[in-house]
Scaffold this active site. Structure first.
Site, PDB file in Angstrom:
ATOM      1  N   LYS A   1       4.330   0.558   3.122  1.00 17.31           N
ATOM      2  CA  LYS A   1       4.642  -0.388   1.744  1.00 17.31           C
ATOM      3  C   LYS A   1       4.405   1.317   0.839  1.00 17.31           C
ATOM      4  CE  LYS A   1       4.131  -5.109   1.819  1.00 17.31           C
ATOM      5  NZ  LYS A   1       3.701  -6.056   2.330  1.00 17.31           N
TER       6      LYS A   1
ATOM      7  N   ASP B   1       5.948  -9.158  -5.304  1.00 19.66           N
ATOM      8  CA  ASP B   1       6.228 -10.326  -4.174  1.00 19.66           C
ATOM      9  C   ASP B   1       7.361 -11.189  -4.554  1.00 19.66           C
ATOM     10  OD1 ASP B   1       5.953  -9.213  -1.835  1.00 19.66           O
ATOM     11  OD2 ASP B   1       3.338 -10.063  -1.915  1.00 19.66           O
TER      12      ASP B   1
ATOM     13  N   GLN C   1      -2.460  -7.808  -0.270  1.00 15.79           N
ATOM     14  CA  GLN C   1      -1.553  -8.049   0.641  1.00 15.79           C
ATOM     15  C   GLN C   1      -1.372  -9.512   0.739  1.00 15.79           C
ATOM     16  OE1 GLN C   1       0.835  -6.521   3.172  1.00 15.79           O
ATOM     17  NE2 GLN C   1       0.265  -7.872   3.732  1.00 15.79           N
TER      18      GLN C   1
END
Ligand code: NAD
Length: 314
Positions: A59, A126, A103
């Site tokens: 990412k 997200d 994460q």
């Protein structure tokens, strides 16, 4: 749709992801030139989870390649929930940070939901914050979860008919199954969600014009569960390291067998690749299907968050 006698055509996520990432690169350049703003993405990684380390590195690299300012904050496994919430608060307040991604999974002892709810919803790239989930539910604009948004783009890019079609989503997670079902509903599909308690899964799956498998079970979706000519999207990612299992899924495919023998494994999704290739009209490969799109949509979300921050009046 394609007649079932031909092998399935590929829903090429890797190629689409490249186009999306190029578009994000252009968008970043424009934002810098017009507003002097460089989109900033901060990824927070707590602990040593091996898969998460790889995801996070990918990412960060992808964000940099698109022209973003990208940082990873690495915290030890012993980090307390309070410390993590403190960091989230700092990132929320930092105007150079437009996107924050924590994460998952988080180490035991940290309540993931509490952390997600602490994020500024406008920086929640997200798309997991309840406000963004609620916006999706209500059909309002907001940051969408990356994997489901990527799947929809994949279907649309390949001009898979959606309106009035029967879509079956296997899996009801908050990350993939549920939001995807809502996105397909938005596109006027007739949507069914199946899960671990569904009794006649095979029969329901076999009725789908569009079948999405997000269940986390290697090769569970076999040929008879696929309507001939259907579009099948495989979200699962699993590593196969046994040669017998590789043969069950890929037959005598020399590349896959070589990967198991020489590199210790190959990847497979939730769909049985050989059987699906024979039945489906369209099939997303593993790897090279949904995976690359997840990152591309994360970058798009970050750019959108930065554009919004740059144009909103406070
Ligand atoms: P999850 O474990 O949170 O949810 C799995 C869902 O599948 C649950 O709703 C469960 O009810 C259902 N399920 C489990 N076994 C089942 C069965 N035998 N029959 C019917 N339903 C069953 O998983 P998730 O986070 O939604 O991820 C699903 C898969 O997708 C995993 O393999 C994951 O690694 C992969 N994934 C890939 C990406 C990507 O970018 N490619 C992103 C997210 C998840």
């Amino acid at each position: 749709m394609t007649p079932a006698s031909e092998p399935a055509r590929i829903l090429d996520g890797a190629a689409l992801a490249q186009r999306i990432r190029a578009g994000v690169g252009d968008g970043c350049r424009r934002l810098r030139e017009r507003r002097g703003v460089v989109p900033g993405l901060t990824v927070v990684l707590v602990g040593e989870d091996a898969a998460s380390q790889i995801y996070v590195r990918n990412k960060e690299k992808a964000a940099r390649a698109a022209g973003m300012e990208s940082h990873v904050v690495r915290l030890p496994t012993a980090t307390s929930e309070r410390e993590l919430l403190g960091l989230v608060g700092e990132l929320n307040a930092d105007p150079a940070v437009h996107g924050i991604l924590v994460q998952l999974p988080l180490p035991e002892g940290i309540d993931s939901q509490r952390v997600i709810e602490a994020l500024d919803p406008d920086k929640d790239v997200d798309g997991f914050h309840p406000l963004n989930a609620g916006r999706l539910f209500a059909g309002l604009p907001g940051l969408l979860p990356c994997t489901p948004a990527g799947i929809l783009r994949l279907l649309e890019h390949h001009e898979i008919p959606l309106a009035g079609k029967r879509a079956v989503v296997l899996g009801r997670s908050n990350i993939v199954g549920k939001p995807l079902a809502l996105l397909l509903l938005r596109r006027n599909c007739t949507v069914t969600i199946c899960h671990s308690r569904t009794t006649n899964l095979a029969e329901i799956a076999a009725s789908a014009d569009v079948l999405v498998a997000a269940i986390g079970r290697p090769g569970l979706v076999t040929g008879e569960m696929i309507k001939p000519g259907a579009a099948v999207v495989d979200v699962g990612i699993h590593r196969v390291s046994e040669e017998s299992e590789c043969r069950r899924l890929y037959g005598d495919d020399p590349e896959r067998l070589a990967a198991v023998r020489e590199r210790g494994g190959t990847l497979v999704g939730d769909v049985h690749p050989l059987e699906a290739r024979r039945r489906a009209g369209w099939l997303s490969p593993v790897p090279g299907g949904v995976g690359p799109l997840t990152i591309a949509l994360l970058l798009e979300n970050t750019l959108a968050a930065a554009e919004r921050a740059a144009t909103s009046v406070h």
